[in-house]
Structure formats: structure tokens, C-alpha cells
Design an enzyme around this catalytic site. Sequence first.
Site, PDB file in Angstrom:
ATOM      1  N   GLU A 252       0.837  -1.206   0.000  1.00  0.00           N
ATOM      2  CA  GLU A 252       0.000   0.000   0.000  1.00  0.00           C
ATOM      3  C   GLU A 252       0.865   1.247   0.000  1.00  0.00           C
ATOM      4  O   GLU A 252       2.014   1.217   0.449  1.00  0.00           O
ATOM      5  CB  GLU A 252      -0.876   0.018   1.267  1.00  0.00           C
ATOM      6  CG  GLU A 252      -1.899  -1.089   1.311  1.00  0.00           C
ATOM      7  CD  GLU A 252      -2.764  -1.020   2.568  1.00  0.00           C
ATOM      8  OE1 GLU A 252      -2.552  -0.112   3.404  1.00  0.00           O
ATOM      9  OE2 GLU A 252      -3.638  -1.878   2.706  1.00  0.00           O
TER      10      GLU A 252
ATOM     11  N   LYS B 259       2.225   4.648   1.426  1.00  0.00           N
ATOM     12  CA  LYS B 259       2.346   5.224   2.775  1.00  0.00           C
ATOM     13  C   LYS B 259       2.111   6.726   2.629  1.00  0.00           C
ATOM     14  O   LYS B 259       2.950   7.443   2.084  1.00  0.00           O
ATOM     15  CB  LYS B 259       3.721   4.934   3.377  1.00  0.00           C
ATOM     16  CG  LYS B 259       3.815   5.394   4.842  1.00  0.00           C
ATOM     17  CD  LYS B 259       5.112   4.955   5.483  1.00  0.00           C
ATOM     18  CE  LYS B 259       5.118   5.090   6.997  1.00  0.00           C
ATOM     19  NZ  LYS B 259       4.795   6.409   7.506  1.00  0.00           N
TER      20      LYS B 259
ATOM     21  N   GLU C  66      -5.963   6.962   6.748  1.00  0.00           N
ATOM     22  CA  GLU C  66      -5.083   8.121   6.890  1.00  0.00           C
ATOM     23  C   GLU C  66      -5.849   9.351   6.396  1.00  0.00           C
ATOM     24  O   GLU C  66      -6.365   9.348   5.273  1.00  0.00           O
ATOM     25  CB  GLU C  66      -3.823   7.883   6.041  1.00  0.00           C
ATOM     26  CG  GLU C  66      -2.741   8.895   6.242  1.00  0.00           C
ATOM     27  CD  GLU C  66      -1.773   8.557   7.400  1.00  0.00           C
ATOM     28  OE1 GLU C  66      -2.087   7.701   8.238  1.00  0.00           O
ATOM     29  OE2 GLU C  66      -0.708   9.186   7.430  1.00  0.00           O
TER      30      GLU C  66
ATOM     31  N   PHE D   7      -7.763   1.850   5.134  1.00  0.00           N
ATOM     32  CA  PHE D   7      -6.953   0.657   4.880  1.00  0.00           C
ATOM     33  C   PHE D   7      -7.214  -0.510   5.842  1.00  0.00           C
ATOM     34  O   PHE D   7      -6.614  -1.555   5.707  1.00  0.00           O
ATOM     35  CB  PHE D   7      -5.458   0.972   4.836  1.00  0.00           C
ATOM     36  CG  PHE D   7      -4.937   1.769   6.015  1.00  0.00           C
ATOM     37  CD1 PHE D   7      -4.802   1.189   7.256  1.00  0.00           C
ATOM     38  CD2 PHE D   7      -4.570   3.095   5.832  1.00  0.00           C
ATOM     39  CE1 PHE D   7      -4.308   1.914   8.323  1.00  0.00           C
ATOM     40  CE2 PHE D   7      -4.072   3.839   6.895  1.00  0.00           C
ATOM     41  CZ  PHE D   7      -3.944   3.252   8.146  1.00  0.00           C
TER      42      PHE D   7
ATOM     43  N   ARG E 105       4.576  -3.025  16.885  1.00  0.00           N
ATOM     44  CA  ARG E 105       5.405  -2.815  15.704  1.00  0.00           C
ATOM     45  C   ARG E 105       5.873  -4.201  15.269  1.00  0.00           C
ATOM     46  O   ARG E 105       6.950  -4.644  15.635  1.00  0.00           O
ATOM     47  CB  ARG E 105       6.605  -1.946  16.109  1.00  0.00           C
ATOM     48  CG  ARG E 105       6.953  -0.889  15.114  1.00  0.00           C
ATOM     49  CD  ARG E 105       8.092  -0.043  15.609  1.00  0.00           C
ATOM     50  NE  ARG E 105       7.673   1.306  15.976  1.00  0.00           N
ATOM     51  CZ  ARG E 105       7.249   2.234  15.131  1.00  0.00           C
ATOM     52  NH1 ARG E 105       7.176   1.981  13.849  1.00  0.00           N
ATOM     53  NH2 ARG E 105       6.897   3.430  15.566  1.00  0.00           N
TER      54      ARG E 105
ATOM     55  N   LYS F 125       7.450  -1.021   6.618  1.00  0.00           N
ATOM     56  CA  LYS F 125       7.488   0.217   5.809  1.00  0.00           C
ATOM     57  C   LYS F 125       8.794   0.305   5.034  1.00  0.00           C
ATOM     58  O   LYS F 125       9.840  -0.200   5.470  1.00  0.00           O
ATOM     59  CB  LYS F 125       7.274   1.446   6.690  1.00  0.00           C
ATOM     60  CG  LYS F 125       8.311   1.666   7.760  1.00  0.00           C
ATOM     61  CD  LYS F 125       7.993   2.928   8.549  1.00  0.00           C
ATOM     62  CE  LYS F 125       8.818   3.028   9.801  1.00  0.00           C
ATOM     63  NZ  LYS F 125       8.548   4.185  10.629  1.00  0.00           N
TER      64      LYS F 125
HETATM   65  P1  ATP Z   1       6.832   7.396  10.331  1.00  0.00           P
HETATM   66  O1  ATP Z   1       7.448   8.353  11.295  1.00  0.00           O
HETATM   67  O2  ATP Z   1       7.815   6.650   9.484  1.00  0.00           O
HETATM   68  O3  ATP Z   1       5.662   7.937   9.598  1.00  0.00           O
HETATM   69  P2  ATP Z   1       5.460   6.240  12.459  1.00  0.00           P
HETATM   70  O4  ATP Z   1       6.381   5.968  13.588  1.00  0.00           O
HETATM   71  O5  ATP Z   1       4.572   7.413  12.540  1.00  0.00           O
HETATM   72  O6  ATP Z   1       6.284   6.229  11.147  1.00  0.00           O
HETATM   73  P3  ATP Z   1       4.810   3.675  11.535  1.00  0.00           P
HETATM   74  O7  ATP Z   1       4.216   2.568  12.323  1.00  0.00           O
HETATM   75  O8  ATP Z   1       6.220   3.522  11.199  1.00  0.00           O
HETATM   76  O9  ATP Z   1       4.515   5.007  12.278  1.00  0.00           O
HETATM   77  O10 ATP Z   1       4.018   3.856  10.204  1.00  0.00           O
HETATM   78  C1  ATP Z   1       2.626   3.733  10.253  1.00  0.00           C
HETATM   79  C2  ATP Z   1       2.016   5.091  10.040  1.00  0.00           C
HETATM   80  O11 ATP Z   1       1.996   5.365   8.654  1.00  0.00           O
HETATM   81  C3  ATP Z   1       0.566   5.045  10.456  1.00  0.00           C
HETATM   82  O12 ATP Z   1       0.389   5.435  11.800  1.00  0.00           O
HETATM   83  C4  ATP Z   1      -0.126   5.951   9.488  1.00  0.00           C
HETATM   84  O13 ATP Z   1      -0.273   7.237  10.034  1.00  0.00           O
HETATM   85  C5  ATP Z   1       0.802   6.038   8.299  1.00  0.00           C
HETATM   86  N1  ATP Z   1       0.249   5.397   7.093  1.00  0.00           N
HETATM   87  C6  ATP Z   1       0.202   5.973   5.884  1.00  0.00           C
HETATM   88  N2  ATP Z   1      -0.298   5.148   4.981  1.00  0.00           N
HETATM   89  C7  ATP Z   1      -0.609   3.992   5.609  1.00  0.00           C
HETATM   90  C8  ATP Z   1      -1.156   2.749   5.201  1.00  0.00           C
HETATM   91  N3  ATP Z   1      -1.486   2.512   3.935  1.00  0.00           N
HETATM   92  N4  ATP Z   1      -1.314   1.777   6.139  1.00  0.00           N
HETATM   93  C9  ATP Z   1      -0.952   1.981   7.422  1.00  0.00           C
HETATM   94  N5  ATP Z   1      -0.429   3.142   7.874  1.00  0.00           N
HETATM   95  C10 ATP Z   1      -0.253   4.137   6.974  1.00  0.00           C
END
Ligand code: ATP
Length: 574
Positions: free
Chosen positions: A250, A252, A303, A342, A417, A423
Site C-alpha cells: 500500500e 504510505k 489516513e 486501509f 510494531r 514500511k
Molecule cells: P513514520 O514516522 O515513518 O511515519 P510512524 O512511527 O509514525 O512512522 P509507523 O508505524 O512507522 O509510524 O508507520 C505507520 C504510520 O503510517 C501510520 O500510523 C499511518 O499514520 C501512516 N500510514 C500511511 N499510509 C498507511 C497505510 N497505507 N497503512 C498503514 N499506515 C499508513
Amino acid sequence: MDFQKLVAVFEELEQTASGNKMREILAEFLKTIPAEDIAVVSYLLQGSIASEYAAVVLGIADKSVLKSLAAASGVEASKVQKLMQELGDAGLTAEKVLQKKPQTLVPVGKLTIHELFEKLHKLAQVSGTGSQEQKSNILVSLLQKTSPKGAKYVVRIALGTLRLGAGEMTILDALAIAYTSDKKNKEQLEQAYTICPDLGIIAETLVKKGLKGIEKIDLHVGRPIKMMLCQRVEKLEEVAEKIPGKKAVEAKYDGERVQAHKDVKGRITLFSRRLENITAQFPDLVKELAKQIQAKEFVIEGEIIAIDKDGHHLPFQTLMQRRRKHDVEKYAKEIPVLVKLFDLLYLDGHSFRHEPYEKRTEQLGKIVRKNKQVLLADKIVTDDLDEVNDFFQQMLKEKYEGIIVKSLSGEYQAGTRGWNWIKWKKEYVQELSDTLDLVVVGGYHGKGKRSGTYGALLCAAYNEKEDSFETLCKLGTGLTDEVLAELPLKLAKYKLRQKPVRVNCNKEMEPEVWFEPKVVVEVFGAELTRSPFHTCGSGLSLRFPRFIRFREDKKAEQATTVKEIEKMAGKGKG
Ligand code: ATP
């Protein structure tokens, strides 16, 4: 239960500088609390009267508190005001003022924790014209019933400034020690807390029904669950090792995570990544979700993304302007949003948490009627790594952050996590490290051009195991004039007189001002090196840190963890 009993523990905790000692004190205290009081005590120990998601706002102004103090003590308002200026803390002022109370003003009975709790809830509900007057009167009735020491804490709770340093995890630890004999059980409590992030409910269930009751705690519409998070990899090839075979890929997006709940009454509630209730900020989105999702009850995730008039995505920073209490409708028009959905966690009486991703998203597809505001996340399903990379490149062209690869068979791992979601971001490809989200725990006064604001900030990572914050860098670069101007006010409410109990800091790095760990900043650095100055993990420090932005969507406990940083350092990434 007499409030004074809680006051005695507050006093003891206030004198404690060690996290372990704090756990011990709390455990001993919690053991003595009857089942009917345990929920209330759990909230009050956090300095609040409800869980964060319940969005109970006391909303009493400093001025009204001072007025209440004058009324309850018989001391002139101007004198109370002067004392407040001298002491700089409403709690200490309350204590002092009530000590001056004339003998003729005897306490009107004893304050119980339930009376305090109920009256504070009443205070929170008062709104409209004359509400400050009414709030002030309620506070007077509480202050009249308590001791000077009690007044100190009543006032701090009312103003939301009780900072004992006992985080949620510390209280969970203490509950485990107090009510279960085996350390392993702590994990069970933490697990339940990811599904039900409400310490009152967890504590009461534990005391009344034991671990059997805790096991049964499940998702409840209207109560958020902690959100599932992503792992990172060093090379794209690792994705195929972690998720073999077919996988979903998907986009991001660079927006704000949302968990939307709709209950049987048709009420829609939106929760942020921090599990705050953000419904009031997005009336436009609530309306669209009500129209476009065909279900009586649901819990879905997506999102939220800010868009321009032509529907093009705008950066996270623009979306953050929608975080406001006032002019909500105006900003809804100026900065419209859409949501890319999502995940589906609950639908019409059936929990989907343990169902595989494939089934969850298939069902989600069936209930979403797409339009310009409500969409499904862009994705492909493939077992070919080249296709994954092509999709990634395409997403970068669309100016997205990257991709998230998801296991088709993976269940929804609340608050974890895990390897079911991985990611892959543009920073990884450019051979730079990922950015880190760090917590501001201290500040150094600025000089010269920066006088009047902070010259640098002491930043820390979160240690999940210890529920503590370990310093990693002193951040002074990348702070724009705008950010520098904003800093003093932004940090003022978190200023502390002494080091927060949960912060581990070496003598050399001690800041001039301590802050309660609350504000999260995204930081980019050149590399991670071993250093005797910082406490992060085995003594790591981030070289040449540069401020990127505030992460208003994250709580301190959602910052990058020490474990993640150790892993990055171990692999020579940085
Ligand atoms: P980063 O700082 O890299 O954005 P993070 O620490 O905020 O990461 P992660 O768990 O690494 O959080 O990444 C998940 C985040 O990415 C989610 O909380 C959401 O806000 C965002 N996101 C964007 N697109 C998607 C998606 N398709 N599916 C899940 N999460 C997504």
C-alpha cells in the site's frame, strides 16, 4: 475512601526520584484499595478523571482557580494573586493560602475521592455563559472540605498540572505487582491495555475478576484500541524474507492516522494515533463517513490527508492546521481533507481483529461507497519484488512517503510494531537513516540571536521496558525562526522544577530547564555513535541532529524506542 489517603501517597511520590521506588510505593498503596474505589484511584493517580480518549476537559481558567482559593480561604483575592506570582504554581499557592485560613472557617466535612471525582466531572460538564463562575463555585465546595495539602492536589488536578511522573505503564506495573504474583502477568495486563487503553477499566476488572476477567477484555465500539505499527528493514529484499509469497503493498501517505468508530446509535467518533478524540476537528469527515460507509456499527482505520481545491494531496504540516478548537468550520472549508481507508477491525457485532488482513480489507471494500472524500488506500498484491519496487517508485512520484508492505495472512496486532506490516521509505533508498521521533526533556537558554527562547533542546528516546526516557542528543540545528519563536510558549506548560523521574540523564548533559516528557520532535541525524554523554541504550548519541518538525500526532510513549535505535546503530545505519 478519604481523599487524604491519596494525598499521603501523592506526597510520597512527589519526594521520589526513582522509578522502581515509585512502582513499589504504588503497588503497596494499590493493594489496600477496595474494588469500588480502584478505578477512581487509577484515574486520579494520573492526575485526571477519565481516560485520555474520553476527552473530558475540565476547562477551568487560572483566574477562576485563584477566585476559588480566595473564597474558600477568606484570604483577599489580591493577596492570593500575589502569592501565585511569587510561587509560580497554583498548587503551592493553594496550600499556602489554606494554611492562612482563619480558625473560624472550619472544614465542612471530609472530602472523599468519590465526591472529588463526581464534582470534577460536574465541573467539566458546565459550559456556556457564566460557566467559569459555576466551575469556581464547585471548586470552592471541594477546597472547603480538604486540608491545605489536599488543596494543593485538588487544584493541580483541576488545572491538569499534577505531574507525579507515574506514567500509564508504571501504574500497570504496580497493579501487576499488587494483584498478581507472577511477573509474566504484567504482559497480560499490557496486552489488555492495548485493546482497552483505560486504566480505570483494567484496574477494576483485575481487582473484581482477576486475570480471567482481563483475558476477556475485547474491543468495544467507542473506545479506541492502540494502533498497529510498522517494522522497518534495511534492504527491500528483507521484505520477501519477512513476508514470503504474495503480499499487499500500500501507499504510505503523509497524513494523520485515524480510527473511526460508529456505534449502534449512529454516533461516529474519530481517534488519533495518540488515541485522542479528534471528532470535533473533522465535522466534514464525520459527515462523509456517515454517508459513505454502509454499516450500522464499525471500527475502521485510514489516513486523513489534507487536499487542495483540485484534490491534490498536501503535506502533513498543512493538515496540522486542522488541529484546533476554534474556527473549525472555517478551516474545514479552507483545508478540506479526504481519508484513505486501509483496515477494518469491527463490523456489525463481529470483531475482525484476529481475521487475516485479506479478509479484513475485502470486507472493508464491501462497505465503502467511494467518493472524493472517502477512498480506499492505493495498493497492489504481488509476490514479485520488482513489482514492489515499481509500485514504490510510482508512489514516490505521487509524492507519498513510500510504501507499507502487509502480510495477507497477518492479524491486526494492536499497539505492536510487528512484522505483518513493513514500511519502506524514500529516506532508506537515499541511503540515509530514517528520521527519529524524540521527546523533548530539557532545554538550554538561548544566547545572542536566540535570547528569550531556547538555544538547544535535550532530546530522548523511549525505553519501553523501563517506561523511561533516555537522552540521545542536544538539538539546536534546523530550528527555524518561526519554531524558535514558538518554543517558549509550547514548552511552558511542561516546565518542571526538577528532573522528571522517568528521564535518565548524565550529569554532563543536565539541561537548564527540565520538561515533562510530552513534546515529540522529528529529528534527522548524520549517524549514531557511542558516547559517554548520553544514556540511550548502551550509551548512544545522535551526531549532527537536525530538527524537521513537531510530531503533534505522537505521545511521548510513541517516540522512537531505545531498542529501535540500538538496532539501527548495530547495523551501522545512521
Ligand atoms: P513514520 O514516522 O515513518 O511515519 P510512524 O512511527 O509514525 O512512522 P509507523 O508505524 O512507522 O509510524 O508507520 C505507520 C504510520 O503510517 C501510520 O500510523 C499511518 O499514520 C501512516 N500510514 C500511511 N499510509 C498507511 C497505510 N497505507 N497503512 C498503514 N499506515 C499508513
